[in-house]
Design a protein around this motif. Sequence first.
Motif, PDB file in Angstrom:
ATOM      1  N   PHE A  53      -9.706 107.575 -52.668  1.00  0.00           N
ATOM      2  CA  PHE A  53      -9.290 106.216 -52.996  1.00  0.00           C
ATOM      3  C   PHE A  53      -9.212 105.398 -51.708  1.00  0.00           C
ATOM      4  O   PHE A  53      -8.438 105.730 -50.806  1.00  0.00           O
ATOM      5  CB  PHE A  53      -7.955 106.231 -53.741  1.00  0.00           C
ATOM      6  N   LEU A  54     -10.037 104.363 -51.644  1.00  0.00           N
ATOM      7  CA  LEU A  54     -10.122 103.509 -50.467  1.00  0.00           C
ATOM      8  C   LEU A  54      -9.798 102.064 -50.858  1.00  0.00           C
ATOM      9  O   LEU A  54     -10.006 101.671 -52.000  1.00  0.00           O
ATOM     10  CB  LEU A  54     -11.542 103.535 -49.878  1.00  0.00           C
ATOM     11  N   THR A  55      -9.327 101.292 -49.884  1.00  0.00           N
ATOM     12  CA  THR A  55      -9.200  99.860 -50.126  1.00  0.00           C
ATOM     13  C   THR A  55     -10.606  99.256 -50.060  1.00  0.00           C
ATOM     14  O   THR A  55     -11.542  99.891 -49.537  1.00  0.00           O
ATOM     15  CB  THR A  55      -8.319  99.189 -49.053  1.00  0.00           C
ATOM     16  N   VAL A  56     -10.752  98.059 -50.549  1.00  0.00           N
ATOM     17  CA  VAL A  56     -12.047  97.376 -50.469  1.00  0.00           C
ATOM     18  C   VAL A  56     -12.462  97.253 -49.000  1.00  0.00           C
ATOM     19  O   VAL A  56     -13.625  97.488 -48.647  1.00  0.00           O
ATOM     20  CB  VAL A  56     -11.996  95.994 -51.162  1.00  0.00           C
ATOM     21  N   GLU A  57     -11.514  96.935 -48.127  1.00  0.00           N
ATOM     22  CA  GLU A  57     -11.809  96.784 -46.698  1.00  0.00           C
ATOM     23  C   GLU A  57     -12.285  98.104 -46.101  1.00  0.00           C
ATOM     24  O   GLU A  57     -13.246  98.130 -45.324  1.00  0.00           O
ATOM     25  CB  GLU A  57     -10.568  96.271 -45.941  1.00  0.00           C
ATOM     26  N   GLU A  58     -11.595  99.210 -46.428  1.00  0.00           N
ATOM     27  CA  GLU A  58     -12.008 100.529 -45.927  1.00  0.00           C
ATOM     28  C   GLU A  58     -13.409 100.876 -46.421  1.00  0.00           C
ATOM     29  O   GLU A  58     -14.245 101.374 -45.661  1.00  0.00           O
ATOM     30  CB  GLU A  58     -11.032 101.616 -46.400  1.00  0.00           C
ATOM     31  N   PHE A  59     -13.658 100.614 -47.710  1.00  0.00           N
ATOM     32  CA  PHE A  59     -14.961 100.923 -48.298  1.00  0.00           C
ATOM     33  C   PHE A  59     -16.046 100.126 -47.576  1.00  0.00           C
ATOM     34  O   PHE A  59     -17.073 100.681 -47.171  1.00  0.00           O
ATOM     35  CB  PHE A  59     -14.961 100.604 -49.795  1.00  0.00           C
ATOM     36  N   GLN A  60     -15.824  98.836 -47.399  1.00  0.00           N
ATOM     37  CA  GLN A  60     -16.827  97.982 -46.772  1.00  0.00           C
ATOM     38  C   GLN A  60     -17.066  98.369 -45.313  1.00  0.00           C
ATOM     39  O   GLN A  60     -18.193  98.322 -44.833  1.00  0.00           O
ATOM     40  CB  GLN A  60     -16.424  96.509 -46.896  1.00  0.00           C
ATOM     41  N   LYS A  61     -16.020  98.781 -44.604  1.00  0.00           N
ATOM     42  CA  LYS A  61     -16.189  99.234 -43.220  1.00  0.00           C
ATOM     43  C   LYS A  61     -17.035 100.501 -43.187  1.00  0.00           C
ATOM     44  O   LYS A  61     -17.962 100.621 -42.382  1.00  0.00           O
ATOM     45  CB  LYS A  61     -14.850  99.483 -42.540  1.00  0.00           C
ATOM     46  N   ARG A  62     -16.731 101.441 -44.069  1.00  0.00           N
ATOM     47  CA  ARG A  62     -17.492 102.698 -44.114  1.00  0.00           C
ATOM     48  C   ARG A  62     -18.932 102.429 -44.540  1.00  0.00           C
ATOM     49  O   ARG A  62     -19.845 103.087 -44.068  1.00  0.00           O
ATOM     50  CB  ARG A  62     -16.798 103.697 -45.029  1.00  0.00           C
ATOM     51  N   LEU A  63     -19.116 101.453 -45.398  1.00  0.00           N
ATOM     52  CA  LEU A  63     -20.456 101.042 -45.813  1.00  0.00           C
ATOM     53  C   LEU A  63     -21.219 100.497 -44.602  1.00  0.00           C
ATOM     54  O   LEU A  63     -22.360 100.895 -44.340  1.00  0.00           O
ATOM     55  CB  LEU A  63     -20.342  99.996 -46.920  1.00  0.00           C
ATOM     56  N   ALA A  64     -20.578  99.611 -43.842  1.00  0.00           N
ATOM     57  CA  ALA A  64     -21.203  99.035 -42.643  1.00  0.00           C
ATOM     58  C   ALA A  64     -21.501 100.102 -41.594  1.00  0.00           C
ATOM     59  O   ALA A  64     -22.487  99.997 -40.853  1.00  0.00           O
ATOM     60  CB  ALA A  64     -20.288  97.959 -42.053  1.00  0.00           C
ATOM     61  N   ASP A  65     -20.676 101.153 -41.558  1.00  0.00           N
ATOM     62  CA  ASP A  65     -20.873 102.250 -40.607  1.00  0.00           C
ATOM     63  C   ASP A  65     -21.941 103.245 -41.067  1.00  0.00           C
ATOM     64  O   ASP A  65     -22.228 104.211 -40.357  1.00  0.00           O
ATOM     65  CB  ASP A  65     -19.555 103.002 -40.378  1.00  0.00           C
ATOM     66  N   TYR A  75     -17.906  96.887 -60.834  1.00  0.00           N
ATOM     67  CA  TYR A  75     -17.270  95.662 -61.315  1.00  0.00           C
ATOM     68  C   TYR A  75     -16.934  94.848 -60.089  1.00  0.00           C
ATOM     69  O   TYR A  75     -16.931  95.372 -58.972  1.00  0.00           O
ATOM     70  CB  TYR A  75     -16.003  95.967 -62.130  1.00  0.00           C
ATOM     71  N   ASP A  76     -16.617  93.591 -60.268  1.00  0.00           N
ATOM     72  CA  ASP A  76     -16.323  92.712 -59.149  1.00  0.00           C
ATOM     73  C   ASP A  76     -15.210  93.300 -58.281  1.00  0.00           C
ATOM     74  O   ASP A  76     -14.084  93.496 -58.746  1.00  0.00           O
ATOM     75  CB  ASP A  76     -15.929  91.319 -59.666  1.00  0.00           C
ATOM     76  N   GLY A  77     -15.529  93.626 -57.039  1.00  0.00           N
ATOM     77  CA  GLY A  77     -14.551  94.190 -56.110  1.00  0.00           C
ATOM     78  C   GLY A  77     -14.210  95.647 -56.340  1.00  0.00           C
ATOM     79  O   GLY A  77     -13.331  96.192 -55.685  1.00  0.00           O
ATOM     80  N   GLN A  78     -14.899  96.314 -57.266  1.00  0.00           N
ATOM     81  CA  GLN A  78     -14.629  97.723 -57.560  1.00  0.00           C
ATOM     82  C   GLN A  78     -15.874  98.542 -57.213  1.00  0.00           C
ATOM     83  O   GLN A  78     -16.873  98.503 -57.920  1.00  0.00           O
ATOM     84  CB  GLN A  78     -14.255  97.893 -59.024  1.00  0.00           C
ATOM     85  N   TYR A  79     -15.776  99.263 -56.104  1.00  0.00           N
ATOM     86  CA  TYR A  79     -16.905 100.015 -55.559  1.00  0.00           C
ATOM     87  C   TYR A  79     -16.756 101.506 -55.832  1.00  0.00           C
ATOM     88  O   TYR A  79     -15.645 102.034 -55.868  1.00  0.00           O
ATOM     89  CB  TYR A  79     -16.985  99.814 -54.043  1.00  0.00           C
ATOM     90  N   TYR A  80     -17.907 102.158 -55.962  1.00  0.00           N
ATOM     91  CA  TYR A  80     -17.985 103.614 -56.058  1.00  0.00           C
ATOM     92  C   TYR A  80     -19.108 104.056 -55.137  1.00  0.00           C
ATOM     93  O   TYR A  80     -20.119 103.353 -55.017  1.00  0.00           O
ATOM     94  CB  TYR A  80     -18.327 104.066 -57.480  1.00  0.00           C
ATOM     95  N   GLY A  81     -18.961 105.223 -54.512  1.00  0.00           N
ATOM     96  CA  GLY A  81     -20.038 105.705 -53.665  1.00  0.00           C
ATOM     97  C   GLY A  81     -19.863 107.167 -53.287  1.00  0.00           C
ATOM     98  O   GLY A  81     -18.788 107.741 -53.437  1.00  0.00           O
TER      99      GLY A  81
END
Length: 189
Positions: A53-65, A75-81
Amino acid sequence: MQRKLIVVCAPSGAGKTSIVRYLLENNPILSFSVSATTRAKRAVETDGKDYYFLTVEEFQKRLADGDFLEWQEVYDGQYYGSLKSEVDRLGKEGKVVVFDVDVLGGLNIKKFYKNQALAIFIKPPTVECLKERLQNRGTETPESLQKRIDKAEYELSFEKQFDVVVVNDDLETARLETQKIISDFLCQK
């Protein structure tokens, strides 16, 4: 030794989760890849077991990394990966990683790992049969049922891009067929 991975995809209601559970229960070498999500943790869920379970910010940072093999904003603002670190962790334990992901995510994993990954598509015998299964769950409104059917028809259009297609007309037969396909794949050099 070359790492091997199993990717199982299917439209909702095709029996994918039942087949994956069977495979994991009957093959100690297989281990489930825990996905990451930004959705709220339910009371019965455990971080690191059910999801990371990650925050949106954590998810987006890991995505950028570049930490994800595949991801979707469901869904809007709800990511899975699926995290690359999860594959590494399970590989170090000597496990064969099993992914239970959506169709596009599964194809992305296959593209990343190429012949190291076996991509299996589980499909219902017919769309009408799928609709019946979803109705029998008793969890769908007419609107949500139609959305799932529309999505299933879209996902079915990708079946030819998978290594193998298993038709789940009978759950026990589909389980055994999938088990044999995986056993044969794992025995290949």
